[in-house]
Design an enzyme around this catalytic site. Structure first.
Site, PDB file in Angstrom:
ATOM      1  N   ASP A  98      32.616  30.437  32.974  1.00 58.60           N
ATOM      2  CA  ASP A  98      31.782  29.226  33.178  1.00 58.60           C
ATOM      3  C   ASP A  98      32.387  28.958  34.611  1.00 58.60           C
ATOM      4  OD1 ASP A  98      30.595  29.357  30.949  1.00 58.60           O
ATOM      5  OD2 ASP A  98      31.808  27.868  29.985  1.00 58.60           O
ATOM      6  N   LYS A 121      42.044  43.713  35.617  1.00 57.04           N
ATOM      7  CA  LYS A 121      42.005  43.459  34.080  1.00 57.04           C
ATOM      8  C   LYS A 121      41.645  41.892  34.085  1.00 57.04           C
ATOM      9  CE  LYS A 121      44.945  46.992  33.910  1.00 57.04           C
ATOM     10  NZ  LYS A 121      45.841  47.511  35.007  1.00 57.04           N
ATOM     11  N   HIS A 140      41.200  49.070  38.799  1.00 57.14           N
ATOM     12  CA  HIS A 140      42.345  48.722  38.042  1.00 57.14           C
ATOM     13  C   HIS A 140      42.578  47.185  37.777  1.00 57.14           C
ATOM     14  CE1 HIS A 140      46.702  49.767  36.882  1.00 57.14           C
ATOM     15  NE2 HIS A 140      45.800  50.996  36.192  1.00 57.14           N
TER      16      HIS A 140
END
Length: 246
Positions: free
Chosen positions: A199, A194, A192
Site C-alpha cells: 500500500d 528480497k 538478489h
C-alpha cells in the site's frame, strides 16, 4: 534739442536696465523642474502593499550671484529627484514542518521465529497494492496469500530472479496461472532483492528469501518498516526492476 536728447538717452538706458532685470526674472521663474526616476533594485516578496507615497530627494543646490542695478541678486537652482515608495506591512507566514518518524513494526529471525506469518498478515491486510521483488520464491503459503490479494482486487506485481523460475518448488507458474502479474528479471547477473512494499507505506526487507529453506534451515533476518518515504524509495526501485523484467 540737447535737453531732449538727454532725456531720450536716459529713457533708453532705463528701458535697457528694465529689460535686463525682466530677462533675469523670466529666466529664473521659467526654469523647468526635471524629474529623474532611478531604479535601485526590485525585490519580490510576499507582502501586503499599502498606498504609494511620493518622496522628493534633493540631490544638489547651486547658488550664484550677479549684480543688477548695483544690487546683488542671488540665484538658487535646486536639482531634485522624485520617486515613489510603497509602504509595506510585514505578512507573517507560518510554515508547518511535518516530520515523519519511521516505525519498526517487526523484526524477525528465521529458525527461531515464524517470519512467513508476518509477511502473510501484511499481504492479507493490503488494500491497494503489493509489490514483491524476491530472488527465490518456493513458499506455498506466501504464494497463496498473494493469490488471495489478487482475487480480492489488490494490485499484485512480482519479480523473480530468472535463474530461479524453474527450480524445484518454484511458485512462478502457479502465480501466472492464477492471473498474478509476475515477471522474470532482466538483469544478466542476479536480481538478489528480497523486499515487499504494501500500500505504498510498509516495507518488508532483509536477507529472507520466500522459501522453505529461509524459514526452516537458514539463518535469515526480516524487518518491517512503516514509513511512506522509505516505501517510495523501494517502490521506485521495484518499478525500475519491473520495467527491465519480462
Amino acid at each position: 534739442m540737447r535737453r531732449s536728447t538727454g532725456v531720450s538717452a536716459a529713457l533708453m538706458v532705463a528701458v535697457l536696465v528694465l529689460g535686463f532685470v525682466a530677462g533675469v526674472v523670466v529666466g529664473v521663474s521659467g526654469r523647468s523642474t526635471v524629474t529623474v526616476t532611478e531604479t535601485f533594485r526590485t525585490l519580490v516578496t510576499t507582502t501586503v502593499a499599502q498606498p504609494a507615497r511620493t518622496v522628493t530627494e534633493t540631490l544638489r543646490t547651486y547658488v550664484t550671484t550677479t549684480m543688477v542695478l548695483g544690487r546683488t541678486v542671488t540665484l538658487t537652482e535646486t536639482v531634485t529627484k522624485t520617486f515613489s515608495t510603497v509602504s509595506v506591512r510585514t505578512l507573517t507566514v507560518q510554515t508547518t514542518l511535518t516530520q515523519t518518524v519511521s516505525q519498526i513494526g517487526d523484526v524477525c529471525f528465521s529458525r527461531t521465529m515464524n517470519c512467513a506469518s508476518i509477511i502473510i498478515s501484511l499481504i492479507d491486510s493490503a488494500q491497494q497494492s503489493v509489490l514483491v521483488a524476491v530472488y527465490s520464491f518456493t513458499s506455498d503459503s506466501l504464494a497463496s496469500a498473494l493469490i488471495r490479494a489478487h482475487q480480492r482486487g489488490v494490485e499484485v506485481r512480482v519479480v523473480i530472479e530468472r535463474g530461479q523460475a524453474n527450480v524445484s518448488g518454484s511458485e512462478y507458474e502457479r502465480l501466472r496461472s492464477a492471473g498474478v502479474a509476475v515477471r522474470l528479471d532482466g538483469n544478466s547477473d542476479l536480481m538478489h532483492h528480497k523486499f515487499m512494499v504494501v500500500d505504498g507505506r510498509v516495507v518488508v526487507t532483509g536477507s529472507y528469501n520466500w522459501s522453505a529453506a529461509a524459514e526452516d534451515r537458514n539463518d535469515e533476518n526480516l524487518i518491517v518498516i512503516y514509513d511512506q518515504g522509505v516505501a517510495a524509495l523501494y517502490s521506485r526501485e521495484f518499478d525500475r526492476v519491473w520495467s527491465q523484467a519480462s
